[in-house]
Write a protein that holds these residues in place. Sequence first.
Motif, short mmCIF file in Angstrom:
data_model
loop_
_atom_site.label_atom_id
_atom_site.label_comp_id
_atom_site.label_asym_id
_atom_site.label_seq_id
_atom_site.Cartn_x
_atom_site.Cartn_y
_atom_site.Cartn_z
N GLU A 344 0.83 -1.21 0.00
CA GLU A 344 0.00 0.00 0.00
C GLU A 344 0.87 1.25 0.00
N THR A 345 1.94 1.23 0.77
CA THR A 345 2.84 2.39 0.81
C THR A 345 3.48 2.62 -0.55
N SER A 346 3.92 1.54 -1.19
CA SER A 346 4.51 1.67 -2.53
C SER A 346 3.48 2.16 -3.54
N ARG A 347 2.24 1.71 -3.40
CA ARG A 347 1.20 2.10 -4.35
C ARG A 347 0.92 3.60 -4.30
N ILE A 348 0.78 4.16 -3.11
CA ILE A 348 0.48 5.59 -3.03
C ILE A 348 1.66 6.43 -3.51
N LEU A 349 2.89 5.93 -3.32
CA LEU A 349 4.04 6.63 -3.86
C LEU A 349 4.03 6.58 -5.38
N ASP A 350 3.70 5.43 -5.95
CA ASP A 350 3.65 5.30 -7.41
C ASP A 350 2.56 6.19 -8.01
N GLU A 351 1.41 6.24 -7.37
CA GLU A 351 0.32 7.09 -7.87
C GLU A 351 0.71 8.57 -7.84
N GLU A 352 1.36 8.98 -6.78
CA GLU A 352 1.77 10.37 -6.68
C GLU A 352 2.81 10.70 -7.74
N GLU A 353 3.75 9.79 -7.97
CA GLU A 353 4.77 10.03 -8.97
C GLU A 353 4.16 10.07 -10.37
N LYS A 354 3.20 9.20 -10.65
CA LYS A 354 2.53 9.20 -11.95
C LYS A 354 1.78 10.51 -12.17
N GLU A 355 1.09 10.98 -11.16
CA GLU A 355 0.36 12.23 -11.27
C GLU A 355 1.31 13.40 -11.49
N ASP A 356 2.44 13.39 -10.81
CA ASP A 356 3.42 14.45 -10.97
C ASP A 356 3.99 14.46 -12.39
N LYS A 357 4.25 13.29 -12.96
CA LYS A 357 4.77 13.22 -14.33
C LYS A 357 3.75 13.73 -15.34
N GLN A 358 2.48 13.40 -15.12
CA GLN A 358 1.44 13.90 -16.02
C GLN A 358 1.37 15.42 -16.01
N MET A 359 1.43 16.02 -14.83
CA MET A 359 1.40 17.47 -14.73
C MET A 359 2.65 18.09 -15.36
N GLU A 361 4.40 16.84 -17.86
CA GLU A 361 4.26 16.76 -19.31
C GLU A 361 3.24 17.77 -19.83
N ARG A 362 2.26 18.10 -19.03
CA ARG A 362 1.22 19.03 -19.46
C ARG A 362 1.68 20.48 -19.43
N PHE A 363 2.36 20.86 -18.36
CA PHE A 363 2.74 22.27 -18.18
C PHE A 363 4.21 22.54 -18.49
N LYS A 364 4.97 21.49 -18.81
CA LYS A 364 6.38 21.65 -19.21
C LYS A 364 7.16 22.36 -18.11
N GLU A 365 7.88 23.44 -18.53
CA GLU A 365 8.77 24.13 -17.59
C GLU A 365 8.01 24.92 -16.54
N LYS A 366 6.72 25.18 -16.74
CA LYS A 366 5.95 25.91 -15.72
C LYS A 366 5.72 25.07 -14.47
N TRP A 367 5.79 23.75 -14.59
CA TRP A 367 5.62 22.87 -13.42
C TRP A 367 6.98 22.79 -12.71
N ASN A 368 7.22 23.75 -11.83
CA ASN A 368 8.56 23.98 -11.30
C ASN A 368 8.79 23.43 -9.90
N ARG A 369 7.97 22.51 -9.43
CA ARG A 369 8.23 21.92 -8.12
C ARG A 369 9.15 20.71 -8.27
N MET A 370 9.71 20.25 -7.13
CA MET A 370 10.66 19.14 -7.17
C MET A 370 9.98 17.87 -7.68
N ALA A 371 10.69 17.14 -8.50
CA ALA A 371 10.15 15.90 -9.05
C ALA A 371 9.97 14.86 -7.95
#
Length: 747
Positions: A344-359, A361-371
Amino acid sequence: AKSLVFEKSCILFNAAALSTQIALTQNLDTDDGLKSTAKYFQTAAGIFEFLREYIPSNMPQATTPDLSAECLTALSSLMIAQAQETFYLKATQDKMKDGIIAKIAMQTGNNYSEAYKNMQAPGIRMLWEKDWLSIVSGKQALYHALAEYHQSLIAKSSGAIGEELARLKRASSLLQEAENRGSTLGDSKGLRNKIAKAHQAAQKDNDFIYHELVPEFDRIPAIQGAAIGKPIRLNNPASANFKDIFTEVVPLNIHNAVTRHNERQKELIESELKKLKDSTQQMNSLLTELNLPAAIEDTGGDSIPQSLLEKSASLINEGGVQKIDSMFNELPSLLQRNQEILNETSRILDEEEKEDKQMRERFKEKWNRMASDKLTAPMRSEIARYKTIVDNALKADAIVREKYNNNRNYMIILSKGEAELKNHIPRAGSAGVAANSKSIINIRRQIDIIDGITAERQVIESELKSATCDITTKFLGALAADGVLRDEDISKENLGITYDAYIKQIADSIARQKDVEMELRAANQQFVAEKQSNNHLQKREQTLRDIAAAYDAFTELLSHLMEGTKFYNDLTNLLVKTQTKVSDLIFARKTELQTLLGDLQKDLAKPDNQIPAIPSHHDKPPPPARPPPPSTANRAAPPPPSQAASSIAPPTQAQSAPAVPSTNYAPAPGQYPQYTGAPGQPTYPPQGQPYPYQAPAPPGQPMPYQQYPYHGGQQPVYPPHPSQPYPPMPGTYPPPPQGYPQYPPHQ
């Protein structure tokens, strides 16, 4: 400091209030319930008295009314009265003597009297609910009445009929006062019946037998109260199990140094214990291999060795095979719980990372928070380490289960006792070795030495685990003296002082074990050479050897399973902490995502400041709006068609008709210019108002003409309407039907 005193006072006040609530939940029909009730009321009284002394000296400024000295005094006296009342109930349930009950009841009434007086102090009287004062006052009179009643029974037993009548009369009067003051008191009706019957009987005896004078109440001895309910003073600390958590608060560098020292200490202890455990297991394996001491005890060839009987009894006391089976059955659930937490811990980390990658890719350089992959790398490393630990535990569990399966049959035999052992162990003839032979004596001596070494190691293990040292004080002293903390040197020195003696004892024990093993092997070889060689004896020895090995496997498995259960439970706590930490991070990341996403959407929604040039023809002003048609809601009904041509005139400005456009045209033939108030032009009333008709003439007289303004009261004569309509003006719409106003042309 003042606010801290106030908070402390509030906490203690609430603790006292909670004690009174707990007291009310006790069962007053049992001795334990009465004792607990009295204890809680006395504890509350002690806390209120402590606050009465503590607050004025530590918080002299004005405080809330419930923490005033007057209120605390009233509450303390009320708690004491209720505790004393509890002791009265205990005395009546235990059927104590009337003299004791009378004294306790009198003191209860006195306590309620004092509480009532304190509760009426200026400034706090309004704090109590409306029923409190009446109940307290009623209980004061009630318990004084009870005291007089029980004292009258003593007077009756001593033959003082006059005193008995006086006290019963006083008791009846007090009971009446109690009922008048507090209507919610207990069984006052039952007490009244008792007093009335006793008074009637005493009065009858006095009238017919004794003829004693009934003294005035103030002339008989007063009842002395017995104060049993007293405040339980608040101790400091309040609990015997109190531990001041702030004593362990140290600077951060000291805390980190202590943590590193504890890790070194733990590694040292585990290393030395492993040496002891491995050496002891090696020694037991040698005894099992040589079938000792069973081989020297089985010289007769048909009896069960005593050592084997002792092992059987020990295995049964430990729970036998059933205990091992139950512990094995618990392991899968413990393991599954840990695996579920990790997944479960690994799953929520994977979901958060996937969501961060989608954002990203959508906003490019404007998405300026840490990966996410960089931010969560330490957590993923920690999870991977826990997964490795779980995988290793799975392999260890498989090894333990295999060992259990290999020895389970002999464990079952051991768990069934002596009868099953006799049936299973093969019989054989005499071994041909005397019980007092030199080889057997030598083997017994070496086994005794091994038993001594085993006992020593148990003591060493216990002392090694319990050894402690106050390293924090030494770190603080070194930091204060030198200004620099060299924690590694201090830690190693301290560990050497604490554990060098145990390390030396362990090394000496292992060295002596090696010598004993050599002596034991030599003695056993001599013993085997002296024995007669036959197949039945060898088969019997092998069975005894397997049973002894099964017992050793049982003790080892039991230890491993207990450690495994503890390991999985401890691992669960660590995994839950990690999961909580990851959940907090994910929550913070989601909040950050929503904030950043909202900012980006606001930026996208902002209007562009660049405006294109406006064409020149856009500067022409818009045409005027078409005026609405005139309202006909309150217009008089039109005349008959025969009069339409002569009764309707063209619209004028007086009728609020819309203005004609500014372009002036000449009047068409047959038309006349109209001016407001011109001669011959009727004047109509404002829209929505009736014509000002005069009152009708009396019957038999002709109707006078309506008086019109501006015409001398004469009805105007309108020119006849042309038979043909007016010709239309150029650029206008065709005229409407005759008899209706004409609208202005639309521009």
